[in-house]
Design an enzyme around this catalytic site. Structure first.
Site, PDB file in Angstrom:
ATOM      1  N   CYS A  14      -7.967   7.402   0.989  1.00  0.00           N
ATOM      2  CA  CYS A  14      -8.012   7.137  -0.458  1.00  0.00           C
ATOM      3  C   CYS A  14      -8.954   8.086  -1.161  1.00  0.00           C
ATOM      4  O   CYS A  14      -8.808   8.360  -2.342  1.00  0.00           O
ATOM      5  CB  CYS A  14      -8.451   5.702  -0.679  1.00  0.00           C
ATOM      6  N   GLU A  18      -8.905  -1.472  -5.356  1.00  0.00           N
ATOM      7  CA  GLU A  18      -9.132  -0.080  -4.959  1.00  0.00           C
ATOM      8  C   GLU A  18      -7.760   0.540  -4.844  1.00  0.00           C
ATOM      9  O   GLU A  18      -6.993   0.191  -3.949  1.00  0.00           O
ATOM     10  CB  GLU A  18      -9.806  -0.023  -3.588  1.00  0.00           C
TER      11      GLU A  18
HETATM   12  P1  NAP Z   1       0.722  -0.844  -0.807  1.00  0.00           P
HETATM   13  O1  NAP Z   1       2.138  -0.658  -0.498  1.00  0.00           O
HETATM   14  O2  NAP Z   1       0.339  -1.044  -2.219  1.00  0.00           O
HETATM   15  O3  NAP Z   1       0.239  -2.065   0.092  1.00  0.00           O
HETATM   16  C1  NAP Z   1      -1.085  -2.476   0.076  1.00  0.00           C
HETATM   17  C2  NAP Z   1      -1.178  -3.898   0.608  1.00  0.00           C
HETATM   18  O4  NAP Z   1      -0.590  -4.787  -0.327  1.00  0.00           O
HETATM   19  C3  NAP Z   1      -0.466  -4.125   1.922  1.00  0.00           C
HETATM   20  O5  NAP Z   1      -1.246  -4.977   2.723  1.00  0.00           O
HETATM   21  C4  NAP Z   1       0.799  -4.812   1.483  1.00  0.00           C
HETATM   22  O6  NAP Z   1       1.356  -5.617   2.497  1.00  0.00           O
HETATM   23  C5  NAP Z   1       0.267  -5.668   0.374  1.00  0.00           C
HETATM   24  N1  NAP Z   1       1.287  -6.209  -0.508  1.00  0.00           N
HETATM   25  C6  NAP Z   1       2.353  -5.596  -1.020  1.00  0.00           C
HETATM   26  N2  NAP Z   1       3.059  -6.448  -1.792  1.00  0.00           N
HETATM   27  C7  NAP Z   1       2.389  -7.640  -1.762  1.00  0.00           C
HETATM   28  C8  NAP Z   1       2.614  -8.911  -2.336  1.00  0.00           C
HETATM   29  N3  NAP Z   1       3.647  -9.133  -3.120  1.00  0.00           N
HETATM   30  N4  NAP Z   1       1.739  -9.896  -2.069  1.00  0.00           N
HETATM   31  C9  NAP Z   1       0.675  -9.687  -1.285  1.00  0.00           C
HETATM   32  N5  NAP Z   1       0.439  -8.503  -0.705  1.00  0.00           N
HETATM   33  C10 NAP Z   1       1.267  -7.477  -0.936  1.00  0.00           C
HETATM   34  O7  NAP Z   1      -0.150   0.392  -0.305  1.00  0.00           O
HETATM   35  P2  NAP Z   1      -0.113   1.123   1.116  1.00  0.00           P
HETATM   36  O8  NAP Z   1       1.118   1.902   1.197  1.00  0.00           O
HETATM   37  O9  NAP Z   1      -0.445   0.178   2.212  1.00  0.00           O
HETATM   38  O10 NAP Z   1      -1.368   2.061   0.972  1.00  0.00           O
HETATM   39  C11 NAP Z   1      -1.309   3.336   0.399  1.00  0.00           C
HETATM   40  C12 NAP Z   1      -1.925   3.371  -0.956  1.00  0.00           C
HETATM   41  O11 NAP Z   1      -3.185   2.739  -0.946  1.00  0.00           O
HETATM   42  C13 NAP Z   1      -2.194   4.768  -1.465  1.00  0.00           C
HETATM   43  O12 NAP Z   1      -1.717   4.893  -2.765  1.00  0.00           O
HETATM   44  C14 NAP Z   1      -3.682   4.911  -1.427  1.00  0.00           C
HETATM   45  O13 NAP Z   1      -4.214   5.758  -2.397  1.00  0.00           O
HETATM   46  C15 NAP Z   1      -4.156   3.531  -1.611  1.00  0.00           C
HETATM   47  N6  NAP Z   1      -5.451   3.350  -0.978  1.00  0.00           N
HETATM   48  C16 NAP Z   1      -6.542   3.154  -1.723  1.00  0.00           C
HETATM   49  C17 NAP Z   1      -7.773   2.977  -1.121  1.00  0.00           C
HETATM   50  C18 NAP Z   1      -9.040   2.726  -1.892  1.00  0.00           C
HETATM   51  O14 NAP Z   1     -10.037   2.348  -1.316  1.00  0.00           O
HETATM   52  N7  NAP Z   1      -9.015   2.901  -3.156  1.00  0.00           N
HETATM   53  C19 NAP Z   1      -7.871   2.970   0.257  1.00  0.00           C
HETATM   54  C20 NAP Z   1      -6.728   3.183   1.002  1.00  0.00           C
HETATM   55  C21 NAP Z   1      -5.517   3.357   0.369  1.00  0.00           C
HETATM   56  P3  NAP Z   1       2.591  -5.111   3.393  1.00  0.00           P
HETATM   57  O15 NAP Z   1       2.100  -3.986   4.189  1.00  0.00           O
HETATM   58  O16 NAP Z   1       2.912  -6.302   4.198  1.00  0.00           O
HETATM   59  O17 NAP Z   1       3.648  -4.710   2.417  1.00  0.00           O
END
Ligand code: NAP
Length: 687
Positions: free
Chosen positions: A294, A255
């Site tokens: 999101c 997602e």
């Molecule tokens: P993100 O930076 O992509 O992080 C998402 C998750 O991935 C976090 O738990 C992060 O952990 C983890 N992660 C990052 N690098 C990783 C790795 N190498 N191995 C394992 N896990 C890893 O996104 P965000 O800033 O938290 O969220 C914002 C984004 O999410 C926005 O673009 C939004 O549109 C999207 N979003 C989408 C939805 C949906 O349902 N489609 C819902 C909510 C948000 P850490 O925090 O520890 O880095």
């Protein structure tokens, strides 16, 4: 305070001092998070060895009851969660979406689990597939839980709902989970998780928690594991292409960010209720969770003649939204979750400026109730793009904050084209009172959307909101939105199960699935099946009744009793000209007469007739025809006994009514409530 990780049934502190997690309003340190030194491989093993088998020993109904108990437990502790949630910058309304939304998802799955799944450990998917001419060899699909671990990687914006919307379907499926929330807001996830552990409602190994980096967790995933990821597209892409994921064909649900749109219908001019509903929704979506949803509306697509009115109306509504410390009375929008989000949204806004002009906000904000310079606040910002086919930034750049671009369309087809430029979204909404427009737009944009929300005045009061994913409906979207799908009731549970096509003889398939199918063995017994308790009935057990000849008097009497004087039953001339060629008995008479043939009238274990399904009249019955019934016990489902109630279950019976030539004239399934001898618990099937 250092957050702990829940590993192999124990709370474990990670090594090092950890990452400081800051209060979104005050900037104070709320907690530190570190998962350094955890043995991620051992966590996976624990889930596979301990959690999985414990969950798989339970039936869907038992797991559903477990979810309900947990939802009630968390509901009772909600106040603690709300208090901490404010540190993420959430207003009370924002916290409601996250906390009550998460608990509500457990409640819905608890109820669906008992209503839509059998009281078994596996699920039968769809009807029998008749793949042989003679019917001696058939196919059927069954779904069984995967024997691995469901790994959840969540975004920062919904620390509670994000965990619970994934946990509910996985646990109901019988699969243990490892939860890895985004580090930034993991303190709230940890608090709710702690409450879950304290309740001891889930079996050991069913859930584990990582606060901090996921380390090498994903490198140890195997063929039976799955990952559900929510976050940015860039992170998702890098994770889904990891060698272990590719090599093990690990199910990876993604997602990601999405440029959701709202379309104002051509009929929804200023002064209509739809125009007002549209404004309300756009403002709500821009400001709820400070736009960090999101599903939030990022692109607002309006008839070109209404551009000026829409911008004016949005400006006036946005200007009264109070931004500040959520603890202050009247504040409707809080800060972003952290300083890095302010920087990211700022950079995205800079990119969007190339695709439109800022018509509201865009400059420094003066939040209420905060010291100057503190807190991760961002101004509510509205842009307008006059040339949305050339200025592509609004279709490409996601500012994950209170930012939205309004753009004009010239025709319904043009609106459809603009919506599709988002290249795949979680949700789109349409405000129109013209159902022809609704049909054209929905069919035109559906391939690019996971969910479509169509609103007019009639449904407004009970509508659920553009931005609210519901456990009953699918959440996810194609293309840019990640190509994934979560929830959707039963569908979401099946993502954690293996669907297997089983081929064999009808009797073998019936024995495997505990459900009689046509062609399977039909043993008889001296005792009438209505004289038997739930536990005594055998799947396939069949009663063949005596016969009854239908008479002219039956037809006349039934017409009089029911008041159904349809020409095919009572008008000889019209019946001759009809497709039947002569008068025919009422179908409902055949049903009633069939019941008269198969029931055993004296009081006994059968408590009530519960319903009838899949009725087909396959041949007409005329006066002079002789009918006979075959009643076969098809399946049994134990029901929960209400307090002071009679222990009971639902028995489904296959009913075939035939005529003197052994031709099928009617077929259906009836459901009866049958008394159980035992109290609680699900009885074992007689072999
Ligand atoms: P993100 O930076 O992509 O992080 C998402 C998750 O991935 C976090 O738990 C992060 O952990 C983890 N992660 C990052 N690098 C990783 C790795 N190498 N191995 C394992 N896990 C890893 O996104 P965000 O800033 O938290 O969220 C914002 C984004 O999410 C926005 O673009 C939004 O549109 C999207 N979003 C989408 C939805 C949906 O349902 N489609 C819902 C909510 C948000 P850490 O925090 O520890 O880095």
């Amino acid at each position: 305070m250092k957050l702990r990780n829940y590993v192999e049934g124990r709370w474990v502190e990670g090594a090092g001092s950890g990452v400081p997690l800051l209060h979104a309003v005050t900037g104070d340190v709320v907690a530190h998070a570190t998962s350094e030194g955890l043995d991620f491989r051992a966590m996976l093993d624990h889930a596979r060895r301990v959690g999985g088998p414990a969950l798989r020993r339970m039936t869907f109904h038992q797991r559903a009851r477990m979810l309900k108990a947990m939802a009630m437990h968390l509901n009772a502790r909600k106040d603690e969660f709300y208090a901490l949630s404010s540190a993420t910058g959430a207003t009370r309304a924002d916290s409601w979406i996250d906390i009550d939304g998460g608990i509500g998802t457990f409640f819905v799955y608890a109820s669906k689990g008992r209503r839509e799944f059998p009281d078994e450990a596996f699920y039968i998917d769809g009807p029998v597939e008749p793949i042989s001419k003679g019917g001696t060899f058939i196919g059927r699909h069954i779904c069984v839980p995967l024997e691995g671990v469901a790994v959840f990687i969540n975004a920062f914006n919904f620390p509670v709902w994000g965990m619970m919307e994934k946990l509910a379907p996985a646990l109901l499926a019988g699969v243990p989970a490892i939860v890895k929330p985004a580090t930034l807001t993991s303190y709230l996830t940890e608090q709710v998780f702690r409450a879950m552990v304290e309740s001891a409602i889930f079996p050991e190994g069913a859930i584990q928690l990582i606060c901090g980096s996921a380390g090498d967790l994903l490198d140890h995933l195997g063929e039976q594991d799955s990952v559900a990821f929510t976050g940015s597209a860039a992170t998702g892409r890098s994770l889904r292409t990891r060698p272990s994921i590719v090599a093990g064909a690990v199910r990876f649900n993604m997602e990601a960010d999405s440029l959701n749109c709202a379309i104002l219908g051509p009929d929804a001019a200023p002064g209509t209720e739809e125009f007002d509903l549209f404004l309300k929704e756009v403002v709500r979506e821009m400001t709820a969770k400070a736009g960090q949803k999101c599903t939030a509306i990022r692109r607002t697509i309006v008839p070109d003649a209404m551009m000026g009115d829409v911008i004016e109306a949005l400006r006036s509504r946005l200007s009264v939204v109070k931004v500040g410390n959520p603890a202050v009375e009247g504040v409707k929008m809080g800060p972003l979750a952290g300083a890095s989000q302010v920087r990211e949204v700022g950079a995205s806004l800079d990119a969007l400026r190339g695709g439109g002009e800022v018509v509201f906000g865009g400059e420094a904000v003066e939040p209420i109730g905060v010291d100057p310079g503190t807190g991760a606040f961002f101004p509510i910002t509205l842009l307008a793009s006059q040339r949305p086919h050339e200025q592509l930034q609004p279709h490409e750049v996601e500012a994950f904050g209170p930012v939205n671009t309004v753009m004009p369309y010239s025709s319904v087809d043009d609106a459809i084209g603009l919506a599709r430029l988002g290249r795949g979204s979680l949700c789109g909404s349409l405000f129109t009172n013209d159902d022809r427009v609704a049909r054209d737009i929905v069919l035109g944009v559906a391939p690019y959307h996971g969910r479509l929300y169509v609103l007019n005045r009639s449904g407004a009061k009970e509508s659920t909101g553009h931005g609210s994913p519901l456990p009953h409906l699918v959440h996810g979207g194609p293309g840019r939105a990640g190509g994934g799908e979560e929830m959707g009731g039963l569908r979401g549970v099946l993502h954690y199960m293996q669907r297997t096509a089983v081929q064999g003889t009808p009797t073998t398939i019936a024995r495997i699935t505990n459900e009689w199918v046509p062609g399977a063995a039909q043993p008889t017994d001296r005792i009438h099946p209505f004289r038997k308790h739930f536990e005594e009935l055998q799947i396939g057990e069949t009663l063949t009744t005596h016969r009854r000849t239908v008479t002219e008097t039956d037809i006349v009497n039934f017409a009089a009793i029911s008041g159904d004087h349809f020409y095919a039953h009572v008008d000889d001339i019209a019946a001759k000209a009809s497709i039947f060629g002569r008068r025919v008995a009422h179908g409902y008479f055949v049903l009633s007469a069939a019941a008269g043939l198969f029931v055993d009238p004296a009081p006994g274990p059968v408590l009530a007739n519960y319903g009838l399904e899949n009725l087909r009249f396959t041949k007409p019955v005329h006066a002079g025809d002789t009918i006979q019934v075959r009643l076969t016990c098809k399946s049994r489902t134990a029901k929960e006994t209400p307090p002071d109630g009679i222990p009971q279950g639902v028995v489904a019976w296959d009913v075939n009514v035939t005529n003197q030539d052994n031709e099928l004239v009617a077929t259906y399934t009836i459901l009866t409530l049958v008394r159980r001898m035992a109290g609680e618990g699900v009885p074992e099937m007689a072999s």
